[in-house]
Write an enzyme that holds these catalytic residues in place. Structure first.
Site, PDB file in Angstrom:
ATOM      1  N   ASN A  35       0.823  -1.216   0.000  1.00 19.21           N
ATOM      2  CA  ASN A  35       0.000   0.000   0.000  1.00 19.21           C
ATOM      3  C   ASN A  35       0.859   1.270   0.000  1.00 19.21           C
ATOM      4  O   ASN A  35       1.850   1.362   0.719  1.00 19.21           O
ATOM      5  CB  ASN A  35      -0.906  -0.015   1.240  1.00 19.21           C
ATOM      6  CG  ASN A  35      -2.127   0.836   1.066  1.00 19.21           C
ATOM      7  OD1 ASN A  35      -2.077   1.931   0.523  1.00 19.21           O
ATOM      8  ND2 ASN A  35      -3.252   0.336   1.543  1.00 19.21           N
ATOM      9  N   GLN A  91     -14.474  -1.544  -0.093  1.00 15.65           N
ATOM     10  CA  GLN A  91     -15.328  -0.359  -0.240  1.00 15.65           C
ATOM     11  C   GLN A  91     -15.797  -0.417  -1.692  1.00 15.65           C
ATOM     12  O   GLN A  91     -15.032  -0.153  -2.607  1.00 15.65           O
ATOM     13  CB  GLN A  91     -14.537   0.895   0.087  1.00 15.65           C
ATOM     14  CG  GLN A  91     -13.863   0.777   1.467  1.00 15.65           C
ATOM     15  CD  GLN A  91     -13.636   2.099   2.154  1.00 15.65           C
ATOM     16  OE1 GLN A  91     -14.495   2.559   2.898  1.00 15.65           O
ATOM     17  NE2 GLN A  91     -12.503   2.703   1.919  1.00 15.65           N
ATOM     18  N   GLY A  97     -17.110   4.787  -0.218  1.00 15.30           N
ATOM     19  CA  GLY A  97     -15.777   5.192   0.237  1.00 15.30           C
ATOM     20  C   GLY A  97     -14.638   4.757  -0.673  1.00 15.30           C
ATOM     21  O   GLY A  97     -13.471   5.015  -0.369  1.00 15.30           O
ATOM     22  N   GLN A  98     -14.982   4.115  -1.782  1.00 14.94           N
ATOM     23  CA  GLN A  98     -13.927   3.659  -2.702  1.00 14.94           C
ATOM     24  C   GLN A  98     -13.286   4.879  -3.380  1.00 14.94           C
ATOM     25  O   GLN A  98     -13.982   5.710  -3.952  1.00 14.94           O
ATOM     26  CB  GLN A  98     -14.551   2.743  -3.765  1.00 14.94           C
ATOM     27  CG  GLN A  98     -13.558   2.127  -4.725  1.00 14.94           C
ATOM     28  CD  GLN A  98     -14.272   1.355  -5.847  1.00 14.94           C
ATOM     29  OE1 GLN A  98     -15.352   1.747  -6.296  1.00 14.94           O
ATOM     30  NE2 GLN A  98     -13.688   0.258  -6.271  1.00 14.94           N
ATOM     31  N   THR A  99     -11.974   4.960  -3.278  1.00 15.55           N
ATOM     32  CA  THR A  99     -11.278   6.094  -3.914  1.00 15.55           C
ATOM     33  C   THR A  99     -10.518   5.663  -5.161  1.00 15.55           C
ATOM     34  O   THR A  99     -10.283   6.480  -6.037  1.00 15.55           O
ATOM     35  CB  THR A  99     -10.294   6.767  -2.928  1.00 15.55           C
ATOM     36  OG1 THR A  99      -9.397   5.773  -2.426  1.00 15.55           O
ATOM     37  CG2 THR A  99     -11.031   7.418  -1.780  1.00 15.55           C
ATOM     38  N   VAL A 100     -10.118   4.413  -5.223  1.00 12.72           N
ATOM     39  CA  VAL A 100      -9.462   3.901  -6.435  1.00 12.72           C
ATOM     40  C   VAL A 100     -10.495   3.050  -7.174  1.00 12.72           C
ATOM     41  O   VAL A 100     -11.001   2.058  -6.623  1.00 12.72           O
ATOM     42  CB  VAL A 100      -8.204   3.069  -6.096  1.00 12.72           C
ATOM     43  CG1 VAL A 100      -7.610   2.465  -7.367  1.00 12.72           C
ATOM     44  CG2 VAL A 100      -7.163   3.933  -5.392  1.00 12.72           C
ATOM     45  N   HIS A 102     -11.294   0.522  -8.793  1.00  9.31           N
ATOM     46  CA  HIS A 102     -10.879  -0.845  -9.167  1.00  9.31           C
ATOM     47  C   HIS A 102     -11.133  -1.697  -7.930  1.00  9.31           C
ATOM     48  O   HIS A 102     -10.666  -1.331  -6.840  1.00  9.31           O
ATOM     49  CB  HIS A 102      -9.377  -0.815  -9.528  1.00  9.31           C
ATOM     50  CG  HIS A 102      -8.843  -2.083 -10.089  1.00  9.31           C
ATOM     51  ND1 HIS A 102      -8.115  -2.116 -11.275  1.00  9.31           N
ATOM     52  CD2 HIS A 102      -8.892  -3.358  -9.652  1.00  9.31           C
ATOM     53  CE1 HIS A 102      -7.754  -3.364 -11.537  1.00  9.31           C
ATOM     54  NE2 HIS A 102      -8.207  -4.142 -10.550  1.00  9.31           N
ATOM     55  N   HIS A 104     -10.903  -3.866  -4.827  1.00 11.07           N
ATOM     56  CA  HIS A 104      -9.749  -4.331  -4.045  1.00 11.07           C
ATOM     57  C   HIS A 104     -10.186  -4.690  -2.633  1.00 11.07           C
ATOM     58  O   HIS A 104     -11.017  -4.006  -2.033  1.00 11.07           O
ATOM     59  CB  HIS A 104      -8.604  -3.315  -4.030  1.00 11.07           C
ATOM     60  CG  HIS A 104      -9.012  -1.932  -3.668  1.00 11.07           C
ATOM     61  ND1 HIS A 104      -9.640  -1.080  -4.559  1.00 11.07           N
ATOM     62  CD2 HIS A 104      -8.911  -1.240  -2.500  1.00 11.07           C
ATOM     63  CE1 HIS A 104      -9.887   0.073  -3.961  1.00 11.07           C
ATOM     64  NE2 HIS A 104      -9.472  -0.001  -2.714  1.00 11.07           N
ATOM     65  N   HIS A 106      -9.124  -4.918   1.139  1.00 10.53           N
ATOM     66  CA  HIS A 106      -8.142  -4.438   2.114  1.00 10.53           C
ATOM     67  C   HIS A 106      -7.866  -5.571   3.104  1.00 10.53           C
ATOM     68  O   HIS A 106      -8.809  -6.212   3.596  1.00 10.53           O
ATOM     69  CB  HIS A 106      -8.701  -3.261   2.915  1.00 10.53           C
ATOM     70  CG  HIS A 106      -8.905  -1.999   2.129  1.00 10.53           C
ATOM     71  ND1 HIS A 106      -8.011  -0.960   2.130  1.00 10.53           N
ATOM     72  CD2 HIS A 106      -9.920  -1.609   1.317  1.00 10.53           C
ATOM     73  CE1 HIS A 106      -8.469   0.030   1.367  1.00 10.53           C
ATOM     74  NE2 HIS A 106      -9.630  -0.341   0.854  1.00 10.53           N
TER      75      HIS A 106
HETATM   76  P1  AMP Z   1     -10.261   2.712  -1.215  1.00 11.61           P
HETATM   77  O1  AMP Z   1     -10.393   4.041  -0.566  1.00 11.61           O
HETATM   78  O2  AMP Z   1     -11.055   1.629  -0.551  1.00 11.61           O
HETATM   79  O3  AMP Z   1     -10.504   2.784  -2.714  1.00 11.61           O
HETATM   80  O4  AMP Z   1      -8.744   2.274  -1.040  1.00 11.61           O
HETATM   81  C1  AMP Z   1      -7.723   2.699  -1.877  1.00 11.61           C
HETATM   82  C2  AMP Z   1      -6.436   2.149  -1.321  1.00 11.61           C
HETATM   83  O5  AMP Z   1      -5.448   2.218  -2.340  1.00 11.61           O
HETATM   84  C3  AMP Z   1      -5.895   2.942  -0.121  1.00 11.61           C
HETATM   85  O6  AMP Z   1      -5.504   2.029   0.888  1.00 11.61           O
HETATM   86  C4  AMP Z   1      -4.716   3.685  -0.714  1.00 11.61           C
HETATM   87  O7  AMP Z   1      -3.717   3.946   0.245  1.00 11.61           O
HETATM   88  C5  AMP Z   1      -4.259   2.712  -1.774  1.00 11.61           C
HETATM   89  N1  AMP Z   1      -3.491   3.290  -2.885  1.00 11.61           N
HETATM   90  C6  AMP Z   1      -3.759   4.415  -3.575  1.00 11.61           C
HETATM   91  N2  AMP Z   1      -2.839   4.592  -4.551  1.00 11.61           N
HETATM   92  C7  AMP Z   1      -1.981   3.547  -4.470  1.00 11.61           C
HETATM   93  C8  AMP Z   1      -0.813   3.163  -5.194  1.00 11.61           C
HETATM   94  N3  AMP Z   1      -0.318   3.894  -6.211  1.00 11.61           N
HETATM   95  N4  AMP Z   1      -0.182   2.024  -4.823  1.00 11.61           N
HETATM   96  C9  AMP Z   1      -0.647   1.287  -3.787  1.00 11.61           C
HETATM   97  N5  AMP Z   1      -1.746   1.593  -3.074  1.00 11.61           N
HETATM   98  C10 AMP Z   1      -2.398   2.715  -3.404  1.00 11.61           C
END
Ligand code: AMP
Length: 167
Positions: A35, A91, A97-100, A102, A104, A106
């Site tokens: 992470n 998320q 709450g998903q920020t990325v 894709h 995943h 946790h």
């Molecule tokens: P979420 O908010 O559930 O989408 O979680 C996104 C996760 O991706 C968080 O734990 C971030 O710290 C992690 N993250 C964001 N950018 C990167 C990256 N470039 N490499 C690895 N983890 C990342």
């Protein structure tokens, strides 16, 4: 032409390109990555290799592999970080709450008293105002590529040890 079995050098994580050096487990359908901004030491992610936004977009095979790899990863994380439990969560979608963008999973090691209230972890994960004064999510600095790669090496070797029947 590259051999069909050539190992991928990069992986999609939404719009982000993850180098192989920051991954520690790769299957045909999934991969595990360290992470950039772990909210606790040992906070890692497991994702499908296919760029997929929502959990329900995954095929049965992808769901199965994601959770099988999630289980393998959680065993290693629990042992290595001497955890007393784990928070495993997805998320699923920006409103959750998903920020990325894709899918995943946790995997976060848990210890007695790591947050003032057990469920505070979800606020921290969402980057909301942090109820734990000693851990401010917005203040977590992104880790360096070197630090992330070093952790991936450690986790890869621990997984290898585990696969060979080590404990
Ligand atoms: P979420 O908010 O559930 O989408 O979680 C996104 C996760 O991706 C968080 O734990 C971030 O710290 C992690 N993250 C964001 N950018 C990167 C990256 N470039 N490499 C690895 N983890 C990342």
């Amino acid at each position: 032409m590259a051999a069909a079995s050539a190992i991928a050098k990069t992986f999609h994580f939404g719009p982000i390109i993850i180098p192989l050096s920051q991954t520690f487990l790769v299957t045909k359908l999934s991969y595990a990555l360290v992470n950039l901004k772990p909210i606790r030491p040992g906070h890692v992610l497991v994702a499908p290799r296919r760029k997929t936004l929502r959990f329900n977009d995954l095929t049965q095979e992808e769901v199965t592999d994601l959770f099988l790899q999630g289980q393998r990863v959680s065993k290693v994380i629990e042992k290595l970080f001497k955890a007393e439990g784990l928070t495993l969560c997805i998320q699923d979608g920006p409103k959750a709450g998903q920020t990325v963008p894709h899918v995943h999973l946790h995997v976060i090691p848990r210890h007695q008293g790591d947050f003032p209230n057990n469920d505070d972890i979800y606020s921290v994960l969402e980057g909301n105002v942090n109820p734990a004064p000693h851990i401010d999510n917005d203040q977590i600095n992104p880790r360096s590529n070197e630090e992330m790669a070093a952790e991936a090496v450690l986790l890869r070797s621990e997984l290898g040890h585990w696969n060979q029947g080590g404990d």
